[in-house]
Enzyme design. Sequence first.
Site, mmCIF file in Angstrom:
data_model
loop_
_atom_site.group_PDB
_atom_site.id
_atom_site.type_symbol
_atom_site.label_atom_id
_atom_site.label_comp_id
_atom_site.label_asym_id
_atom_site.label_seq_id
_atom_site.Cartn_x
_atom_site.Cartn_y
_atom_site.Cartn_z
ATOM 1 N N ILE A 19 0.855 -1.187 0.000
ATOM 2 C CA ILE A 19 0.000 0.000 0.000
ATOM 3 C C ILE A 19 0.892 1.237 0.000
ATOM 4 O O ILE A 19 1.637 1.488 0.946
ATOM 5 C CB ILE A 19 -0.951 0.015 1.211
ATOM 6 N N GLY A 22 4.830 5.302 -3.589
ATOM 7 C CA GLY A 22 5.888 6.308 -3.614
ATOM 8 C C GLY A 22 7.231 5.615 -3.790
ATOM 9 O O GLY A 22 7.295 4.446 -4.180
ATOM 10 N N SER A 137 5.567 3.204 7.311
ATOM 11 C CA SER A 137 5.244 4.625 7.472
ATOM 12 C C SER A 137 5.735 5.140 8.824
ATOM 13 O O SER A 137 5.715 4.425 9.827
ATOM 14 C CB SER A 137 3.732 4.832 7.364
ATOM 15 N N HIS A 193 13.210 4.056 16.127
ATOM 16 C CA HIS A 193 13.764 4.435 14.826
ATOM 17 C C HIS A 193 13.866 5.956 14.802
ATOM 18 O O HIS A 193 12.936 6.661 14.433
ATOM 19 C CB HIS A 193 12.835 3.930 13.720
#
Length: 334
Positions: A19, A22, A137, A193
Amino acid sequence: MKGKLINSFLMKKPKISVIGAGKVGENVAYLLTILGLGDVYLFARYKKGLEPAKAKALDLKQMAVLMDIDINVKGISYDKEGFEELKGSDIVVITAGIPRREGMSREDLLYENLKILKKFTDAIKEYAKDSIIIVVSNPVDTLTYATIKLTGFEPRRVIGMAGVLDSARFKNFVKEKIGISNADIRTLVLGTHGDLMVPVTSHSFIGDKPIEEVFSASEIDELIEKTRKGGAQIVSLMGTSAYYAPAASVVIMVESIINDRKRVMPCSVYVEGEAAKHYEIEGVCIGLPVVLGKKGVEDFELVNLSGYEKRELLRSAKTLKEMVSLADKLLNEL
């Protein structure tokens, strides 16, 4: 013989849905295709009369034909066609989201990405309730936690991509400094992260030697700083985030799951059970070493950290607890 060949071709292949088309999403789809890991379904928005997912899927499909890779690649404009093609997905990779823009607070960014995420998790619950989800994401640790909350999936089936990439960056900087084969360097990065990631020097090796025996304290500090700033360095040089190495990190995770390799790698996961006691962390998703197999997170690797590393990991977890509290508040507003 002919019948066997036909049966082999018609055998059900793993289905991997991506999904977001980009830079990261399209490169995940590219690597999945080139490695022939399964049928690839690429989802993206319909933009101003253009359908990038369909275009990129067609291009990848033609590449696969050229290279005799027998898989299917399909593109779906989800705001036009919906998410029904998620049906039967073994793995769903979520790469879509918005970057932080000037003037946006941390809360603004998280709220916008939670709204986007909810659209996807609703679709996954409806059409791919048995899948394993890999979240890419950002902020990845918090969105991995939110994905568990929004789907109701067992935590072992929702995994954030973070530590694989951060460990690769650490390894790259070690290689640049010492100049030996990648195969003889092992590195480990845990924690969030971001700037509070924890490069674990006590479990990072050059050959059989811990890097602490190879480099001076100041050299190690320099390597740690470079690792923490690795993503920001790419942004400063290019004006946008990295995509090749993040995509490769995702595909390494996918391969271990699809082929039940049971590889140990650091991922953002929900901490529970024995791991929660060992690391003294609970209620968040954070980067820890886990075993990835066909069931998702199949086990935790319980690493003994130095006192300094343990304190840094707990500091990282404390920041994530604040983000989780904010996420819980915002989820109630969706």
